[in-house]
Design a protein around this motif. Structure first.
Motif, PDB file in Angstrom:
ATOM      1  N   GLU A  51       0.942  -0.629  -0.643  1.00  0.00           N
ATOM      2  CA  GLU A  51      -0.255   0.036   0.024  1.00  0.00           C
ATOM      3  C   GLU A  51       1.198   1.385  -0.219  1.00  0.00           C
ATOM      4  O   GLU A  51       1.975   1.010   0.841  1.00  0.00           O
ATOM      5  N   LEU A  52       0.404   2.162  -0.756  1.00  0.00           N
ATOM      6  CA  LEU A  52       1.008   3.550  -0.581  1.00  0.00           C
ATOM      7  C   LEU A  52       1.180   4.137   0.612  1.00  0.00           C
ATOM      8  O   LEU A  52       0.089   4.266   1.501  1.00  0.00           O
ATOM      9  N   GLN A  53       2.525   4.837   1.250  1.00  0.00           N
ATOM     10  CA  GLN A  53       2.197   5.532   2.682  1.00  0.00           C
ATOM     11  C   GLN A  53       1.095   6.648   2.363  1.00  0.00           C
ATOM     12  O   GLN A  53       1.950   7.853   1.120  1.00  0.00           O
ATOM     13  N   TRP A  54       0.572   7.762   3.456  1.00  0.00           N
ATOM     14  CA  TRP A  54      -0.512   9.398   3.021  1.00  0.00           C
ATOM     15  C   TRP A  54       0.395   9.793   3.908  1.00  0.00           C
ATOM     16  O   TRP A  54       0.404   9.696   5.080  1.00  0.00           O
ATOM     17  N   ALA A  55       0.404  10.736   3.615  1.00  0.00           N
ATOM     18  CA  ALA A  55       1.022  11.885   4.274  1.00  0.00           C
ATOM     19  C   ALA A  55      -0.260  13.644   4.215  1.00  0.00           C
ATOM     20  O   ALA A  55      -0.149  12.966   3.297  1.00  0.00           O
ATOM     21  N   ALA A  56       0.078  13.614   4.791  1.00  0.00           N
ATOM     22  CA  ALA A  56       0.065  15.404   5.326  1.00  0.00           C
ATOM     23  C   ALA A  56       0.723  16.444   4.590  1.00  0.00           C
ATOM     24  O   ALA A  56       0.938  16.373   5.873  1.00  0.00           O
ATOM     25  N   VAL A  57       0.026  17.758   3.757  1.00  0.00           N
ATOM     26  CA  VAL A  57       0.831  18.181   3.852  1.00  0.00           C
ATOM     27  C   VAL A  57       1.163  19.977   4.234  1.00  0.00           C
ATOM     28  O   VAL A  57      -0.529  19.993   3.144  1.00  0.00           O
ATOM     29  N   ARG A  58       1.508  20.718   4.527  1.00  0.00           N
ATOM     30  CA  ARG A  58       0.778  21.880   4.663  1.00  0.00           C
ATOM     31  C   ARG A  58       1.113  22.964   3.132  1.00  0.00           C
ATOM     32  O   ARG A  58       1.840  22.276   2.081  1.00  0.00           O
ATOM     33  N   ARG A  59      -0.256  23.260   2.463  1.00  0.00           N
ATOM     34  CA  ARG A  59      -0.235  23.577   1.320  1.00  0.00           C
ATOM     35  C   ARG A  59       0.836  25.033   0.833  1.00  0.00           C
ATOM     36  O   ARG A  59       0.826  25.198  -0.022  1.00  0.00           O
ATOM     37  N   GLU A  60       1.069  25.234   2.490  1.00  0.00           N
ATOM     38  CA  GLU A  60       2.381  26.893   1.546  1.00  0.00           C
ATOM     39  C   GLU A  60       3.496  25.887   1.467  1.00  0.00           C
ATOM     40  O   GLU A  60       3.930  26.580   0.404  1.00  0.00           O
ATOM     41  N   TYR A  61       3.462  24.771   1.259  1.00  0.00           N
ATOM     42  CA  TYR A  61       4.616  24.518   0.610  1.00  0.00           C
ATOM     43  C   TYR A  61       4.884  22.937  -0.382  1.00  0.00           C
ATOM     44  O   TYR A  61       5.520  22.410  -0.324  1.00  0.00           O
ATOM     45  N   ALA A  62       3.159  22.736  -0.745  1.00  0.00           N
ATOM     46  CA  ALA A  62       3.164  21.787  -1.488  1.00  0.00           C
ATOM     47  C   ALA A  62       2.291  22.621  -3.077  1.00  0.00           C
ATOM     48  O   ALA A  62       1.668  23.769  -2.891  1.00  0.00           O
ATOM     49  N   LYS A  95      -5.942  18.799  11.760  1.00  0.00           N
ATOM     50  CA  LYS A  95      -5.577  19.843  10.725  1.00  0.00           C
ATOM     51  C   LYS A  95      -6.846  19.657  10.047  1.00  0.00           C
ATOM     52  O   LYS A  95      -7.953  19.218  10.265  1.00  0.00           O
ATOM     53  N   THR A  96      -6.873  21.103   9.255  1.00  0.00           N
ATOM     54  CA  THR A  96      -7.532  20.882   7.968  1.00  0.00           C
ATOM     55  C   THR A  96      -7.310  21.118   6.663  1.00  0.00           C
ATOM     56  O   THR A  96      -6.137  21.109   6.312  1.00  0.00           O
ATOM     57  N   ILE A  97      -8.317  20.502   5.694  1.00  0.00           N
ATOM     58  CA  ILE A  97      -7.921  20.982   4.623  1.00  0.00           C
ATOM     59  C   ILE A  97      -7.914  21.703   3.815  1.00  0.00           C
ATOM     60  O   ILE A  97      -7.151  22.043   3.087  1.00  0.00           O
ATOM     61  N   GLU A  98      -8.097  23.399   4.531  1.00  0.00           N
ATOM     62  CA  GLU A  98      -7.978  24.515   3.854  1.00  0.00           C
ATOM     63  C   GLU A  98      -6.929  24.554   4.000  1.00  0.00           C
ATOM     64  O   GLU A  98      -5.863  24.871   3.621  1.00  0.00           O
ATOM     65  N   GLU A  99      -6.091  24.237   5.574  1.00  0.00           N
ATOM     66  CA  GLU A  99      -4.280  24.244   5.947  1.00  0.00           C
ATOM     67  C   GLU A  99      -3.562  23.240   4.574  1.00  0.00           C
ATOM     68  O   GLU A  99      -2.721  23.191   4.533  1.00  0.00           O
ATOM     69  N   TYR A 100      -4.776  22.055   4.902  1.00  0.00           N
ATOM     70  CA  TYR A 100      -3.352  20.679   3.961  1.00  0.00           C
ATOM     71  C   TYR A 100      -3.801  20.091   3.163  1.00  0.00           C
ATOM     72  O   TYR A 100      -4.999  19.993   2.686  1.00  0.00           O
ATOM     73  N   THR A 101      -3.082  19.324   2.326  1.00  0.00           N
ATOM     74  CA  THR A 101      -3.627  18.918   1.239  1.00  0.00           C
ATOM     75  C   THR A 101      -3.183  17.020   1.296  1.00  0.00           C
ATOM     76  O   THR A 101      -2.116  16.841   2.145  1.00  0.00           O
ATOM     77  N   PHE A 102      -3.287  16.245   0.559  1.00  0.00           N
ATOM     78  CA  PHE A 102      -2.638  14.527   0.784  1.00  0.00           C
ATOM     79  C   PHE A 102      -1.609  14.562  -0.202  1.00  0.00           C
ATOM     80  O   PHE A 102      -1.361  15.507  -1.445  1.00  0.00           O
ATOM     81  N   LEU A 103      -0.496  13.608   0.296  1.00  0.00           N
ATOM     82  CA  LEU A 103       0.605  13.097  -0.342  1.00  0.00           C
ATOM     83  C   LEU A 103       0.895  11.399  -0.845  1.00  0.00           C
ATOM     84  O   LEU A 103       1.389  11.075   0.899  1.00  0.00           O
ATOM     85  N   PRO A 104       0.502  11.340  -1.168  1.00  0.00           N
ATOM     86  CA  PRO A 104       1.152   9.596  -1.099  1.00  0.00           C
ATOM     87  C   PRO A 104       2.490   9.302  -1.473  1.00  0.00           C
ATOM     88  O   PRO A 104       3.394  10.155  -2.599  1.00  0.00           O
ATOM     89  N   ILE A 105       3.285   7.965  -0.660  1.00  0.00           N
ATOM     90  CA  ILE A 105       4.912   8.319  -0.569  1.00  0.00           C
ATOM     91  C   ILE A 105       4.896   7.033  -0.847  1.00  0.00           C
ATOM     92  O   ILE A 105       4.328   5.634  -0.057  1.00  0.00           O
ATOM     93  N   HIS A 106       5.963   6.374  -1.478  1.00  0.00           N
ATOM     94  CA  HIS A 106       6.554   5.506  -1.798  1.00  0.00           C
ATOM     95  C   HIS A 106       7.052   4.432  -0.246  1.00  0.00           C
ATOM     96  O   HIS A 106       7.895   5.222   0.503  1.00  0.00           O
ATOM     97  N   PRO A 107       6.408   3.264   0.134  1.00  0.00           N
ATOM     98  CA  PRO A 107       7.132   2.986   1.385  1.00  0.00           C
ATOM     99  C   PRO A 107       8.487   3.447   2.036  1.00  0.00           C
ATOM    100  O   PRO A 107       8.820   3.067   2.644  1.00  0.00           O
TER     101      PRO A 107
END
Length: 445
Positions: A51-62, A95-107
């Motif tokens: 499975e993919l590893q999921w992360a929440a990343v701050r939109r400011e840096y995405a 955290k909120t979706i307004e501040e963060y988005t999602f990103l898959p990461i290879h394990p």
């Protein structure tokens, strides 16, 4: 235990079972940074799913590049249930979706994620994936019709570091749309050749400013070939065509015996070579069409059409040679990195010769030369005859489009010598004036 023959494997299985890599490369399959355990867990030949590893990343840096609404994208890609779960996980950590988005990461890449407020690991979930030939691109084992996902990996595979440049991630959907729209507007490419463009339709990158232009974490979503296959069509990676099976015969042996070598080869060139060259001669767009970037569609071994892929960092054009320059993506508006780009640094080249070099080096030197060698070694079908047929197919096509004759003349595809990339030098040296390339004799001469 490897099978005696891979001829009846599905397209996705072939993506994982083709262990030979780039056979023309002196250091193919050389993965720097992988341990034995990594090979066993994430190498395509190990046949392991994960499975993919999921992360929440701050939109400011995405950096998010979509050609649609973000919520619609996540709901379609993940399904409402998983998207809802990620939203709940985000809420759980405050955290909120307004501040963060999602990103898959290879394990394998997770170890580089230093937990802080800007990137928060949410755990592994969702569909199961398996590695393709390129290792960092994964196919969806749960649902093969869903996108292949290319993920940034800080490893060297063959000659290249397999990270993803943020500007290339951002450019991917726009380049794909440009090429797909060009094909759609060309009667030959759309109707006669039925050329398939596997679009890289979404890209997300996490990029703290100090890590520009290369990001440790990024993802590109690319269409599955199954979206385009007709009911009676099958697909094989073009890397399979020159391979030898464990039973002692070439992968394509049954096809050649069924249709005859010359008849089958003429059809292959018509399907695979002519559309790529037409895209260049008619529109001025050069693609990196080596075998790993091409998928052959066929019916019982008879070539029907070809699919092209992997455009985010391997498309070139020369502005003065473009047939429709108004179609070029506004690269300066896509990412600030492009604003300071020089000619020959990104996608825009300083000369038509650069376009010829990319197209001929990848399609002829690093792709078809492998097939021509196998046909001569295994069946006595001379390489000289192979290249004569290839040249005749291009000439015949151009005779149907006299308006392209002068444009094709400018490409000089029958020059006595052409450039080829110096792969071994690139592997062992850090830099070389003028780039890693050398002259080779041109078999189309």
């Amino acid at each position: 235990m490897h099978s005696m023959s891979r001829r009846n494997f599905s397209y996705e299985e072939l993506e994982s079972e083709i262990w030979e890599g780039h056979p023309y490369h002196p250091c193919f399959k050389a993965r720097s940074g992988f341990s034995l355990g990594d090979h066993a867990a994430y190498g395509p030949e190990a046949r392991q799913s994960f499975e993919l590893q999921w992360a929440a990343v701050r939109r400011e840096y995405a950096r998010i590049e979509l050609l649609e609404d973000e919520t619609s994208f996540w709901e379609r890609e993940l399904g409402p249930s998983m998207f809802g779960q990620l939203l709940a996980d985000l809420q759980h950590i405050g955290k909120t979706i307004e501040e963060y988005t999602f990103l898959p990461i290879h394990p394998w890449q997770v170890k580089l994620a230093n937990a802080d407020a800007d990137i928060v690991l949410l755990g592994s979930s969702g569909d199961s994936y398996r590695s393709t030939q390129s290792v960092r691109t994964l196919w969806n084992m749960t649902n093969p019709e869903k996108a292949h996902v290319k993920l940034s990996m800080n490893m060297v595979n063959t000659s290249s570091l397999r990270t993803l440049d943020t500007h290339a991630v951002c450019a991917a959907p726009h380049i794909s749309k440009w090429i797909a729209d060009t094909v759609e507007g060309d009667p030959f490419l759309k109707d006669e050749a039925s050329l398939v463009i596997l679009k890289e339709y979404a890209g997300i990158s996490y990029h703290p400013e100090e890590e520009e232009p290369c990001a440790k974490f990024g993802a590109i979503w690319r269409e599955s070939i199954r979206l385009y296959m007709e009911e009676d069509e099958a697909a094989v990676p073009c890397t399979a065509l020159p391979l030898m099976e464990r039973d002692g015969f070439p992968f394509i042996d049954e096809w050649l015996k069924r249709y005859g070598i010359e008849k089958w080869l003429k059809r292959l060139v018509e399907v695979c070579v002519v559309p790529v060259w037409h895209l260049l001669a008619a529109h001025g767009i050069a693609v990196e069409a080596h075998a790993q970037n091409m998928i052959l569609l066929h019916k019982d071994g008879w070539p029907t059409r070809v699919a092209l892929r992997d455009f985010h960092d391997s498309v070139e054009y020369c502005h003065d040679f473009l047939e429709e320059p108004n179609r070029i993506p506004e690269f300066a508006g896509i990412h600030e990195q492009f604003k300071k780009g020089r000619e020959d640094q990104y996608y825009w080249m300083s000369s038509i010769e650069s376009l010829r070099e990319l197209a001929m080096d990848t399609l002829f030197v690093f792709h078809l030369s492998e097939l021509s060698y196998v046909l001569e070694e295994q069946y006595g079908f001379s390489e000289k005859r192979f290249w004569k047929l290839t040249g005749e197919a291009l000439t015949e096509h151009l005779s149907c489009y006299p308006e392209l004759i002068f444009r094709n003349y400018l490409l000089q595809h029958t020059a006595p010598v052409i450039y080829a990339e110096s792969l071994l030098k690139r592997k062992v040296q850090k830099d070389e004036a003028g780039g890693f390339r050398h002259y080779v004799k041109n078999s189309l001469r």
